[in-house]
Write a protein that holds these residues in place. Sequence first.
Motif, PDB file in Angstrom:
ATOM      1  N   SER A  81      34.356  74.584  34.617  1.00  0.00           N
ATOM      2  CA  SER A  81      33.794  73.481  35.287  1.00  0.00           C
ATOM      3  C   SER A  81      34.674  72.491  36.114  1.00  0.00           C
ATOM      4  CB  SER A  81      32.653  73.013  34.636  1.00  0.00           C
ATOM      5  OG  SER A  81      33.738  72.359  33.579  1.00  0.00           O
ATOM      6  N   GLU A  82      35.894  72.261  35.260  1.00  0.00           N
ATOM      7  CA  GLU A  82      37.202  70.986  35.186  1.00  0.00           C
ATOM      8  C   GLU A  82      37.826  71.473  36.143  1.00  0.00           C
ATOM      9  OE1 GLU A  82      39.154  67.525  33.614  1.00  0.00           O
ATOM     10  OE2 GLU A  82      36.787  68.716  33.933  1.00  0.00           O
ATOM     11  N   VAL A  83      37.464  73.571  37.333  1.00  0.00           N
ATOM     12  CA  VAL A  83      38.744  73.423  37.549  1.00  0.00           C
ATOM     13  C   VAL A  83      38.087  72.597  38.984  1.00  0.00           C
ATOM     14  CG1 VAL A  83      39.194  74.900  39.164  1.00  0.00           C
ATOM     15  CG2 VAL A  83      39.614  75.205  36.248  1.00  0.00           C
ATOM     16  N   LYS A  84      36.777  73.390  39.423  1.00  0.00           N
ATOM     17  CA  LYS A  84      36.118  73.049  40.445  1.00  0.00           C
ATOM     18  C   LYS A  84      36.420  71.836  40.619  1.00  0.00           C
ATOM     19  CE  LYS A  84      31.495  73.226  41.738  1.00  0.00           C
ATOM     20  NZ  LYS A  84      29.655  73.452  41.421  1.00  0.00           N
ATOM     21  N   ARG A  85      35.924  70.377  38.958  1.00  0.00           N
ATOM     22  CA  ARG A  85      35.451  69.414  39.640  1.00  0.00           C
ATOM     23  C   ARG A  85      38.014  68.456  40.222  1.00  0.00           C
ATOM     24  NH1 ARG A  85      38.007  64.349  36.905  1.00  0.00           N
ATOM     25  NH2 ARG A  85      39.014  65.437  35.276  1.00  0.00           N
ATOM     26  N   LEU A  86      38.567  69.067  39.776  1.00  0.00           N
ATOM     27  CA  LEU A  86      39.856  68.191  40.287  1.00  0.00           C
ATOM     28  C   LEU A  86      39.804  69.217  41.405  1.00  0.00           C
ATOM     29  CD1 LEU A  86      41.127  69.281  37.104  1.00  0.00           C
ATOM     30  CD2 LEU A  86      41.028  67.243  38.120  1.00  0.00           C
ATOM     31  N   SER A  87      39.378  70.173  41.644  1.00  0.00           N
ATOM     32  CA  SER A  87      39.862  70.932  43.221  1.00  0.00           C
ATOM     33  C   SER A  87      39.205  70.034  44.393  1.00  0.00           C
ATOM     34  CB  SER A  87      39.334  72.107  43.315  1.00  0.00           C
ATOM     35  OG  SER A  87      39.944  73.215  41.987  1.00  0.00           O
ATOM     36  N   ALA A  88      37.610  69.325  43.631  1.00  0.00           N
ATOM     37  CA  ALA A  88      36.860  68.418  45.005  1.00  0.00           C
ATOM     38  C   ALA A  88      37.814  66.694  45.036  1.00  0.00           C
ATOM     39  CB  ALA A  88      35.154  68.364  44.303  1.00  0.00           C
ATOM     40  N   GLY A  89      38.520  67.155  44.046  1.00  0.00           N
ATOM     41  CA  GLY A  89      39.055  65.827  43.492  1.00  0.00           C
ATOM     42  C   GLY A  89      39.763  66.064  45.334  1.00  0.00           C
ATOM     43  N   ILE A  90      40.939  66.384  44.447  1.00  0.00           N
ATOM     44  CA  ILE A  90      42.713  66.851  44.920  1.00  0.00           C
ATOM     45  C   ILE A  90      41.901  66.931  46.977  1.00  0.00           C
ATOM     46  CG2 ILE A  90      44.520  67.923  45.448  1.00  0.00           C
ATOM     47  CD1 ILE A  90      44.125  69.021  42.910  1.00  0.00           C
ATOM     48  N   THR A  91      41.137  67.649  47.406  1.00  0.00           N
ATOM     49  CA  THR A  91      40.745  67.733  48.700  1.00  0.00           C
ATOM     50  C   THR A  91      40.049  66.253  48.894  1.00  0.00           C
ATOM     51  OG1 THR A  91      39.777  69.808  48.381  1.00  0.00           O
ATOM     52  CG2 THR A  91      38.680  68.729  50.002  1.00  0.00           C
ATOM     53  N   ASP A  92      39.406  65.623  48.396  1.00  0.00           N
ATOM     54  CA  ASP A  92      39.171  64.118  48.404  1.00  0.00           C
ATOM     55  C   ASP A  92      40.236  63.382  48.836  1.00  0.00           C
ATOM     56  OD1 ASP A  92      37.040  62.438  48.887  1.00  0.00           O
ATOM     57  OD2 ASP A  92      36.310  61.856  47.395  1.00  0.00           O
ATOM     58  N   LEU A  93      40.953  62.922  47.921  1.00  0.00           N
ATOM     59  CA  LEU A  93      42.576  62.190  47.854  1.00  0.00           C
ATOM     60  C   LEU A  93      43.050  62.982  49.231  1.00  0.00           C
ATOM     61  CD1 LEU A  93      43.326  62.521  44.104  1.00  0.00           C
ATOM     62  CD2 LEU A  93      42.304  60.178  45.328  1.00  0.00           C
ATOM     63  N   ARG A  94      42.998  64.056  49.531  1.00  0.00           N
ATOM     64  CA  ARG A  94      43.572  64.213  50.473  1.00  0.00           C
ATOM     65  C   ARG A  94      43.308  63.661  52.250  1.00  0.00           C
ATOM     66  NH1 ARG A  94      45.305  69.869  48.384  1.00  0.00           N
ATOM     67  NH2 ARG A  94      47.780  69.095  47.761  1.00  0.00           N
ATOM     68  N   ARG A  95      41.808  64.007  51.677  1.00  0.00           N
ATOM     69  CA  ARG A  95      40.448  63.420  52.999  1.00  0.00           C
ATOM     70  C   ARG A  95      40.754  61.488  53.043  1.00  0.00           C
ATOM     71  NH1 ARG A  95      36.441  67.995  53.586  1.00  0.00           N
ATOM     72  NH2 ARG A  95      37.584  69.942  53.835  1.00  0.00           N
ATOM     73  N   ARG A  96      40.253  60.995  52.366  1.00  0.00           N
ATOM     74  CA  ARG A  96      40.378  59.936  51.984  1.00  0.00           C
ATOM     75  C   ARG A  96      41.270  59.085  51.712  1.00  0.00           C
ATOM     76  NH1 ARG A  96      34.843  58.230  50.710  1.00  0.00           N
ATOM     77  NH2 ARG A  96      35.385  59.645  48.546  1.00  0.00           N
ATOM     78  N   SER A  97      41.192  57.426  51.890  1.00  0.00           N
ATOM     79  CA  SER A  97      41.932  55.975  51.630  1.00  0.00           C
ATOM     80  C   SER A  97      40.969  55.837  50.469  1.00  0.00           C
ATOM     81  CB  SER A  97      42.940  55.630  52.525  1.00  0.00           C
ATOM     82  OG  SER A  97      43.690  56.049  52.938  1.00  0.00           O
ATOM     83  N   PHE A  98      41.361  55.058  49.422  1.00  0.00           N
ATOM     84  CA  PHE A  98      40.432  54.039  48.740  1.00  0.00           C
ATOM     85  C   PHE A  98      40.923  52.928  48.594  1.00  0.00           C
ATOM     86  CE2 PHE A  98      39.953  58.396  48.032  1.00  0.00           C
ATOM     87  CZ  PHE A  98      38.738  58.752  48.060  1.00  0.00           C
ATOM     88  N   LEU A  99      39.783  51.817  47.493  1.00  0.00           N
ATOM     89  CA  LEU A  99      40.749  50.367  47.431  1.00  0.00           C
ATOM     90  C   LEU A  99      41.647  50.589  46.173  1.00  0.00           C
ATOM     91  CD1 LEU A  99      37.462  48.620  47.855  1.00  0.00           C
ATOM     92  CD2 LEU A  99      38.709  48.348  49.067  1.00  0.00           C
TER      93      LEU A  99
END
Length: 232
Positions: A81-99
């Motif tokens: 479950s943690e692997v899934k969460r972190l993998s999705a997060g890393i993908t998002d960090l590569r695609r988007r920027s945040f405040l």
Amino acid sequence: MLELEHSQSKRKVFLFQTDMDVVSDGSDGDRVPRMPDKIVNSANYQPFTSYGWKKTGEVENPMITGWNKMLAEAKAKGNSSEVKRLSAGITDLRRRSFLIAEYDPFVVIPVFILQDRESAWAPNVGDYVAVIYGEKVYPAIVGDGGPNFKIGEASLRMAKALNPKSTPYTAPVSSLGVTYIVFPRTSGTWKAPDYSSWKTECAKLIDEIGGLGEGYKLHEWSNTLPKISKEK
């Protein structure tokens, strides 16, 4: 919390008065390519905000380094479950920027309010906000969703404007002395913060509900982002 509407312009506002707690989330490799190791390697720091936009630069988000380490540890422990969460997060960090809470002025609204799709007064992420404290008015946006049990949160940048002694662990205002005026349904195109544009839009909206009193003016945010060195 009050749901108000100006009698002439019909401009709606969602108003609440409370204290202010501090959030210190967010990341953006395009604007801040380097972050302190204690943040990069923190399991508690949240690199995301609800307000985000498509990444435009080539520099990798600095938080990916720490998240890759946590991903390797999760894989070694067999924590699927943690692997899934972190993998999705890393993908998002590569695609988007945040405040980034340290540099960007924004407020946080409880998720249950942001999820309200029936009320015309319910704020959305990206909506413009005027924060009033003492005799000063600060333009901002709704930048993130927070826990349902807490209202009255803002970024570290906003907190320090109200009280320079603020830290991620020290609230700027503990009394019910901060007024938040949210302008529902005013969110524009999500993109990297433009403080001058935010001020202009907030000024227009404030004028629609009667304007600022004589002698008052909107705070002007300066750009405090670290200068990015151009390495050859």
